[in-house]
Motif scaffolding. Structure first.
Motif, mmCIF file in Angstrom:
data_model
loop_
_atom_site.group_PDB
_atom_site.id
_atom_site.type_symbol
_atom_site.label_atom_id
_atom_site.label_comp_id
_atom_site.label_asym_id
_atom_site.label_seq_id
_atom_site.Cartn_x
_atom_site.Cartn_y
_atom_site.Cartn_z
ATOM 1 N N PHE A 167 15.586 5.685 10.689
ATOM 2 C CA PHE A 167 14.482 6.692 10.779
ATOM 3 C C PHE A 167 14.266 7.118 12.123
ATOM 4 O O PHE A 167 14.124 8.131 12.530
ATOM 5 C CB PHE A 167 13.367 5.837 10.088
ATOM 6 N N ALA A 168 13.802 5.796 13.013
ATOM 7 C CA ALA A 168 13.411 6.288 14.343
ATOM 8 C C ALA A 168 14.396 6.949 15.261
ATOM 9 O O ALA A 168 14.151 7.901 15.779
ATOM 10 C CB ALA A 168 13.054 4.684 15.061
ATOM 11 N N ILE A 169 15.881 6.589 14.957
ATOM 12 C CA ILE A 169 17.093 7.331 15.809
ATOM 13 C C ILE A 169 17.174 8.502 15.268
ATOM 14 O O ILE A 169 16.988 9.791 15.808
ATOM 15 C CB ILE A 169 18.003 6.439 15.764
ATOM 16 N N HIS A 170 17.179 8.598 13.969
ATOM 17 C CA HIS A 170 17.485 10.126 13.166
ATOM 18 C C HIS A 170 16.315 10.959 13.334
ATOM 19 O O HIS A 170 16.688 11.935 13.775
ATOM 20 C CB HIS A 170 17.915 9.926 11.770
ATOM 21 N N PHE A 171 15.319 10.752 13.347
ATOM 22 C CA PHE A 171 14.093 11.674 13.240
ATOM 23 C C PHE A 171 13.469 11.526 14.912
ATOM 24 O O PHE A 171 12.399 12.334 15.059
ATOM 25 C CB PHE A 171 13.106 11.228 12.495
ATOM 26 N N GLY A 172 14.246 10.773 15.780
ATOM 27 C CA GLY A 172 13.836 11.272 17.323
ATOM 28 C C GLY A 172 12.460 10.768 17.574
ATOM 29 O O GLY A 172 11.753 11.138 18.381
ATOM 30 N N THR A 173 12.033 9.433 16.941
ATOM 31 C CA THR A 173 10.592 9.070 17.412
ATOM 32 C C THR A 173 10.583 8.313 18.457
ATOM 33 O O THR A 173 9.765 7.856 19.065
ATOM 34 C CB THR A 173 10.077 8.087 16.111
ATOM 35 N N ILE A 174 12.087 7.875 18.708
ATOM 36 C CA ILE A 174 12.126 7.036 20.203
ATOM 37 C C ILE A 174 13.335 7.723 20.786
ATOM 38 O O ILE A 174 14.299 8.308 20.065
ATOM 39 C CB ILE A 174 12.280 5.576 19.987
ATOM 40 N N GLU A 175 13.304 7.591 22.207
ATOM 41 C CA GLU A 175 14.500 8.048 23.018
ATOM 42 C C GLU A 175 15.278 6.923 23.630
ATOM 43 O O GLU A 175 14.520 6.327 24.511
ATOM 44 C CB GLU A 175 14.196 9.186 23.947
ATOM 45 N N VAL A 176 16.552 6.705 23.522
ATOM 46 C CA VAL A 176 16.941 5.542 23.985
ATOM 47 C C VAL A 176 17.892 5.919 25.062
ATOM 48 O O VAL A 176 18.671 6.930 24.975
ATOM 49 C CB VAL A 176 17.807 4.700 22.788
ATOM 50 N N PRO A 177 18.035 5.177 26.162
ATOM 51 C CA PRO A 177 18.992 5.693 27.362
ATOM 52 C C PRO A 177 20.350 5.579 26.778
ATOM 53 O O PRO A 177 20.533 4.854 25.974
ATOM 54 C CB PRO A 177 18.380 4.494 28.599
ATOM 55 N N GLU A 178 21.192 6.446 27.673
ATOM 56 C CA GLU A 178 22.753 6.409 27.406
ATOM 57 C C GLU A 178 23.376 5.103 27.567
ATOM 58 O O GLU A 178 24.518 4.914 26.934
ATOM 59 C CB GLU A 178 23.368 7.525 27.851
ATOM 60 N N ASP A 179 22.964 4.234 28.408
ATOM 61 C CA ASP A 179 23.643 3.058 28.909
ATOM 62 C C ASP A 179 23.589 1.845 28.010
ATOM 63 O O ASP A 179 23.868 0.855 28.314
ATOM 64 C CB ASP A 179 23.405 2.771 30.375
ATOM 65 N N VAL A 180 23.179 2.270 26.668
ATOM 66 C CA VAL A 180 22.937 1.092 25.847
ATOM 67 C C VAL A 180 23.617 1.180 24.759
ATOM 68 O O VAL A 180 23.734 2.276 24.144
ATOM 69 C CB VAL A 180 21.245 0.510 25.511
ATOM 70 N N ASP A 181 24.015 0.263 23.762
ATOM 71 C CA ASP A 181 24.645 0.699 22.457
ATOM 72 C C ASP A 181 23.361 0.644 21.502
ATOM 73 O O ASP A 181 22.350 0.224 21.599
ATOM 74 C CB ASP A 181 25.426 -0.686 22.027
ATOM 75 N N VAL A 182 23.635 1.585 20.586
ATOM 76 C CA VAL A 182 22.655 1.828 19.525
ATOM 77 C C VAL A 182 23.383 1.680 18.105
ATOM 78 O O VAL A 182 24.507 2.522 17.929
ATOM 79 C CB VAL A 182 21.883 3.068 19.669
#
Ligand SMILES: NC(=O)C1=CN([C@@H]2O[C@H](COP(=O)(O)OP(=O)(O)OC[C@H]3O[C@@H](n4cnc5c(N)ncnc54)[C@H](OP(=O)(O)O)[C@@H]3O)[C@@H](O)[C@H]2O)C=CC1
Ligand SMILES: CC[C@](O)(C(C)=O)C(=O)O
Length: 359
Positions: free
Chosen positions: A121-136
């Motif tokens: 949910f959070a990643i697909h609907f963009g409720t948070i933005e995670v930096p590119e240098d971490v694994d998700v």
């Protein structure tokens, strides 16, 4: 005769079993489980039993702190747990993720760490933005957390999905497979997907079939019988209790296998009457709801409802709890101790308090 569906299927997902995964990708790492609810407690306990180093991150007033400590975990404040860990499982409610992420996770999320979710949910609907240098990554068991734990204890597992959203370290896939093995998922099968597919299909399943569809069907059947003057006990057994027994047969041997066990009279009624009840108009409404999930309409509605204090949601919850089927069910389940007796569950208690041996 019921028409055949206008499609054929061939198996599509990449599948992993026990032999394809090993724990080495997570064994030398510190694993933090943020939240100790339904999924959190199950992953944490299963990983601990698999020999992994797990800490729990919780907010100061969490009702689950004591439960987690009693079960032998080190409990830290959320920010501290994120800072200490290499892999961080975000096991708080989807609506809570943005505030926990902003306050406690993001400030401690250094390069090379891995953020893990059980739902997209959070990643697909963009409720948070995670930096590119971490694994998700995602490790999503296809079952409630309490079942993830109880199956593991019985040396079984729950089918589990994995997905990689970001692979900053080149190790994301191995971590996901190792985690899936650690919680028992590879015993049943681990299936590769992506965040979009998991999010859409999970929301669709829980709204339309598993939770929303099933409870509406059960209540409609119960009300129809009781309103026609039949005893509520009969209505409860026919529309709720026996549904599990029938679904168990479907899970064990498919719809065809279930039809093998039921009487021929039941089978004739099944194939001739079922499609008149769940007819094409129902499928049209299912397609409409799928669209509302895909285009983000449902996610927007739910996020707004949560941010407005869940007024409407809580009013519906109060009404639902008053439905006569709950009263009848509490009495009848009280006669069957193996079902948990007249166990009462409610949102005010720690989800993890139902771990066997923790009470
Ligand atoms: N329930 C399920 O079986 C499934 C859930 N998921 C996903 O798993 C994730 C977790 O859901 P679920 O297990 O249902 O959640 P629960 O509601 O069962 O538990 C949430 C946990 O988060 C804690 N929490 C709440 N706020 C904070 C905070 N600010 N900081 C730290 N911890 C906090 C709660 O504390 P307290 O104990 O004090 O209430 C609780 O321990 C979600 O993404 C969900 O979609 C995926 C598949 C199935
Ligand atoms: C069916 C509900 C579920 O999707 C699940 C247990 O898989 C959930 O999010 O709780």
């Amino acid at each position: 005769m019921q028409p055949a569906p206008p499609f054929t299927v061939s198996m599509a997902a990449k599948i992993y079993t026990d032999k394809d995964a090993n724990l080495s990708s997570i064994k030398r790492k510190k694993l933090a489980v943020i939240g100790f609810g339904s999924q959190g407690h199950a992953h944490a306990l299963n990983l601990k039993d698999s020999g992994c180093d797990v800490v729990i991150g919780l907010y100061a007033k969490s009702k689950s702190r004591e439960v987690a400590q009693k079960l032998g975990f080190e409990v830290m404040d959320t920010a501290e747990a994120v800072a200490a860990a290499d892999v961080i499982f975000v096991a708080v409610p989807d609506t809570v993720i943005p505030s926990v992420y902003e306050k406690d996770i993001a400030p401690n999320l250094t390069k090379g760490k891995c953020l893990l979710f059980s739902h997209g949910f959070a990643i697909h609907f963009g409720t948070i933005e995670v930096p590119e240098d971490v694994d998700v990554i995602m490790v999503a068991p296809k079952g409630p957390g309490h079942t993830v734990r109880s199956q593991f204890v019985e040396k079984k597992g729950v089918p589990t999905l994995i997905a990689i959203h970001q692979d900053a370290t080149g190790k994301a896939h191995k971590i996901a497979l190792g985690w899936a093995k650690g919680i028992g998922g590879t015993r049943a099968g681990v299936f590769e997907t992506n965040f979009r597919e998991e999010t859409v299909t999970d929301l669709f399943g829980e709204q339309v079939v598993l939770c929303g569809g099933a409870s509406a069907l059960v209540k409609a059947g119960f009300e129809t019988l009781v309103e026609a003057g039949y005893q509520p006990e009969m209505a409860y057994f026919e529309c709720l209790h026996e549904l599990k027994l029938i679904v168990d047969l479907m899970v064990e041997s498919g719809i065809a296998g279930m039809r093998f066990s039921i009487s021929e009279t039941a089978e004739y009624g099944d194939v001739t009457v079922g499609p008149k009840i769940i007819d094409a108009s129902v499928k049209k409404r299912m397609q409409k709801q799928l669209k509302a999930i895909e285009d983000g309409k449902f996610a927007k509605e739910w996020t707004e409802e949560y941010n407005n204090g869940c007024k409407n949601f809580n009013a519906i919850r109060r009404e639902e709890a008053k439905h006569p089927i709950e009263k009848v069910g509490t009495k009848l389940r009280g006669m069957m101790s193996w079902l948990g007796g007249a166990k009462k569950v409610g949102k005010g208690q720690s989800q993890a308090s139902y771990v066997s041996g923790s009470k």
